[in-house]
Design a protein around this motif. Structure first.
Motif, mmCIF file in Angstrom:
data_model
loop_
_atom_site.group_PDB
_atom_site.id
_atom_site.type_symbol
_atom_site.label_atom_id
_atom_site.label_comp_id
_atom_site.label_asym_id
_atom_site.label_seq_id
_atom_site.Cartn_x
_atom_site.Cartn_y
_atom_site.Cartn_z
ATOM 1 N N LEU A 44 0.823 -1.209 0.000
ATOM 2 C CA LEU A 44 0.000 0.000 0.000
ATOM 3 C C LEU A 44 0.859 1.261 0.000
ATOM 4 C CD1 LEU A 44 -2.819 -1.027 2.511
ATOM 5 C CD2 LEU A 44 -3.003 -0.810 0.034
ATOM 6 N N ARG A 45 1.983 1.222 0.716
ATOM 7 C CA ARG A 45 2.853 2.403 0.783
ATOM 8 C C ARG A 45 3.563 2.656 -0.541
ATOM 9 N NH1 ARG A 45 8.113 3.685 2.234
ATOM 10 N NH2 ARG A 45 8.637 1.492 2.423
ATOM 11 N N MET A 46 3.952 1.580 -1.238
ATOM 12 C CA MET A 46 4.704 1.708 -2.490
ATOM 13 C C MET A 46 3.821 1.596 -3.726
ATOM 14 S SD MET A 46 7.641 2.218 -1.210
ATOM 15 C CE MET A 46 8.615 2.213 -2.711
ATOM 16 N N LEU A 47 2.510 1.648 -3.553
ATOM 17 C CA LEU A 47 1.609 1.487 -4.684
ATOM 18 C C LEU A 47 1.664 2.709 -5.593
ATOM 19 C CD1 LEU A 47 -0.560 -0.397 -5.895
ATOM 20 C CD2 LEU A 47 -2.261 0.904 -4.610
ATOM 21 N N ASP A 48 1.765 2.446 -6.891
ATOM 22 C CA ASP A 48 1.803 3.514 -7.899
ATOM 23 C C ASP A 48 0.376 3.839 -8.304
ATOM 24 O OD1 ASP A 48 2.429 5.337 -9.804
ATOM 25 O OD2 ASP A 48 3.410 3.941 -11.187
ATOM 26 N N HIS A 49 -0.140 4.971 -7.838
ATOM 27 C CA HIS A 49 -1.521 5.352 -8.131
ATOM 28 C C HIS A 49 -1.677 5.968 -9.527
ATOM 29 C CE1 HIS A 49 -2.887 4.630 -4.001
ATOM 30 N NE2 HIS A 49 -1.716 5.139 -3.624
ATOM 31 N N ASP A 50 -0.581 6.170 -10.232
ATOM 32 C CA ASP A 50 -0.666 6.715 -11.584
ATOM 33 C C ASP A 50 -0.824 5.629 -12.644
ATOM 34 O OD1 ASP A 50 -0.373 9.260 -10.560
ATOM 35 O OD2 ASP A 50 1.824 9.199 -10.696
ATOM 36 N N GLU A 51 -0.882 4.372 -12.212
ATOM 37 C CA GLU A 51 -1.067 3.281 -13.159
ATOM 38 C C GLU A 51 -2.493 3.297 -13.718
ATOM 39 O OE1 GLU A 51 0.531 0.821 -14.634
ATOM 40 O OE2 GLU A 51 2.516 1.388 -13.915
ATOM 41 N N LYS A 52 -2.741 2.381 -14.644
ATOM 42 C CA LYS A 52 -4.076 2.265 -15.218
ATOM 43 C C LYS A 52 -5.078 1.816 -14.165
ATOM 44 C CE LYS A 52 -2.263 1.193 -19.820
ATOM 45 N NZ LYS A 52 -2.229 0.202 -20.922
ATOM 46 N N LYS A 53 -6.335 2.176 -14.357
ATOM 47 C CA LYS A 53 -7.356 1.892 -13.351
ATOM 48 C C LYS A 53 -7.664 0.407 -13.232
ATOM 49 C CE LYS A 53 -9.677 6.368 -13.638
ATOM 50 N NZ LYS A 53 -10.974 7.065 -13.887
ATOM 51 N N PHE A 54 -7.632 -0.319 -14.330
ATOM 52 C CA PHE A 54 -8.058 -1.725 -14.294
ATOM 53 C C PHE A 54 -7.167 -2.567 -13.384
ATOM 54 C CE2 PHE A 54 -8.143 -6.044 -16.147
ATOM 55 C CZ PHE A 54 -9.492 -6.329 -15.908
ATOM 56 N N PRO A 55 -5.830 -2.497 -13.497
ATOM 57 C CA PRO A 55 -5.005 -3.262 -12.541
ATOM 58 C C PRO A 55 -5.202 -2.823 -11.099
ATOM 59 C CG PRO A 55 -3.695 -2.577 -14.423
ATOM 60 C CD PRO A 55 -4.984 -1.835 -14.514
ATOM 61 N N LEU A 56 -5.416 -1.521 -10.890
ATOM 62 C CA LEU A 56 -5.638 -1.048 -9.520
ATOM 63 C C LEU A 56 -6.943 -1.581 -8.948
ATOM 64 C CD1 LEU A 56 -4.475 2.678 -9.840
ATOM 65 C CD2 LEU A 56 -3.292 0.823 -8.672
ATOM 66 N N ILE A 57 -8.000 -1.631 -9.783
ATOM 67 C CA ILE A 57 -9.291 -2.147 -9.316
ATOM 68 C C ILE A 57 -9.169 -3.618 -8.932
ATOM 69 C CG2 ILE A 57 -11.647 -2.694 -10.038
ATOM 70 C CD1 ILE A 57 -11.584 -0.120 -11.722
ATOM 71 N N ILE A 58 -8.498 -4.397 -9.784
ATOM 72 C CA ILE A 58 -8.316 -5.815 -9.465
ATOM 73 C C ILE A 58 -7.491 -5.979 -8.199
ATOM 74 C CG2 ILE A 58 -7.327 -7.991 -10.296
ATOM 75 C CD1 ILE A 58 -7.941 -7.108 -13.112
ATOM 76 N N PHE A 59 -6.435 -5.192 -8.083
ATOM 77 C CA PHE A 59 -5.563 -5.285 -6.911
ATOM 78 C C PHE A 59 -6.333 -4.989 -5.627
ATOM 79 C CE2 PHE A 59 -2.907 -2.976 -3.853
ATOM 80 C CZ PHE A 59 -1.951 -3.939 -3.573
ATOM 81 N N PHE A 60 -7.094 -3.905 -5.599
ATOM 82 C CA PHE A 60 -7.824 -3.537 -4.387
ATOM 83 C C PHE A 60 -8.967 -4.509 -4.094
ATOM 84 C CE2 PHE A 60 -5.875 0.713 -4.910
ATOM 85 C CZ PHE A 60 -5.429 0.885 -3.611
ATOM 86 N N THR A 61 -9.588 -5.071 -5.132
ATOM 87 C CA THR A 61 -10.664 -6.043 -4.912
ATOM 88 C C THR A 61 -10.135 -7.288 -4.212
ATOM 89 O OG1 THR A 61 -11.826 -5.245 -6.886
ATOM 90 C CG2 THR A 61 -12.445 -7.415 -6.018
ATOM 91 N N VAL A 62 -9.038 -7.829 -4.751
ATOM 92 C CA VAL A 62 -8.457 -9.032 -4.141
ATOM 93 C C VAL A 62 -7.883 -8.705 -2.766
ATOM 94 C CG1 VAL A 62 -6.770 -10.884 -4.453
ATOM 95 C CG2 VAL A 62 -7.949 -9.947 -6.434
#
Length: 269
Positions: A44-62
């Motif tokens: 969570l601390r090193m997460l790149d929030h500038d990435e595409k939304k789809f990988p971020l959505i999958i990551f946060f869901t899991v």
């Protein structure tokens, strides 16, 4: 009864051994919890929030599913440790000694009663009574303790089941974090890293240079002031040297006379 006594005696002590095994097993859960939460906080601390939304959505869901499973496992672990469990122990030596003294008193009173009333009531065997009492106490304690251990083992198994489920989701979360390259510190990304130590060194160096320049300027001004002072003193000394020599007389110049019709003024002049 002797065989049953030995069996229940072993069950009594085994119930406390099972209690210690349950506590040791729960400690393993806490170790796994700490390891998983440490990695999750790092992601969570090193997460790149500038990435595409789809990988971020999958990551946060899991990740959320993993945290829900992990919290459920922690809840059952809490139930294993902190619920109200009243283990039954053998009675204290003080109580047993008092009971033994009353038995001896009862036997003496019964003996006196037989003598006084010319009766032949049988006297109780104190050793048999004590052993029967101990057998009953140990049997009840072992049954109650085993029932408590059974309930606690149920919560341990539930916590382990949810822990395995959260572990599988944790592996999926870590795989998504690594495969989709969500780490902001990845070498494949052009990330501006602020090196505070270098910045501090540059700041200190600049401050040192400015201080040195100010010191040099102050020294230059002081040197100039000293030079001008020395030059002034030298000029004064030279003037004093020249004044000591004979000087040429000043030649005469023209005279100014003002015309006036005042007689008094004429006479004063």
């Amino acid at each position: 009864m002797h065989g049953l006594y030995d069996v229940f005696e072993k069950l009594y002590f085994k119930s406390f051994e099972d209690r210690e095994r349950i506590i040791s097993r729960v400690q393993i859960n806490f170790t796994i919890y700490m390891g998983m939460l440490t990695v999750i906080f790092y992601m969570l601390r090193m997460l790149d929030h500038d990435e595409k939304k789809f990988p971020l959505i999958i990551f946060f869901t899991v990740l959320i599913s993993c945290l829900i499973s992990l919290l459920t496992s922690i809840y059952f672990t809490y139930k294993t440790l902190c619920d109200k469990y009243n283990y039954h122990y053998f009675t204290s030596f003080y109580e047993m000694s008092k009971y033994l003294a009353r038995l001896h008193e009862y036997r003496n009173n019964m003996h006196k009663y037989n003598i006084t009333n010319n009766n032949e009531f049988s006297l109780e065997d104190i050793n048999f009574i004590i052993k029967s009492n101990i057998f009953a106490i140990i049997g009840k304690c072992s049954d109650e303790n085993n029932r408590i251990n059974k309930n606690r083992m149920f919560f341990v198994r539930k916590s382990m089941l949810w822990l395995w489920f959260s572990g599988a989701l944790f592996v999926m979360t870590s795989a998504i974090f690594a495969v989709t390259d969500l780490d902001v510190s990845s070498p494949r990304k052009d990330t501006l890293v602020k090196d505070r130590s270098v910045a501090d060194e540059i700041k200190n160096f600049g401050k040192h240079v400015i201080d040195e320049m100010r010191s040099i300027m102050r020294n230059d001004e002081k040197n100039k002031l000293d030079m001008s002072k020395n030059a002034h003193e030298k000029a004064i000394s030279q003037q004093r040297y020249f004044d000591s020599r004979p000087t040429l007389p000043v030649p005469p110049t023209y005279q100014i006379i003002t015309e006036s019709y005042d007689f008094k003024k004429w006479t004063e002049d």
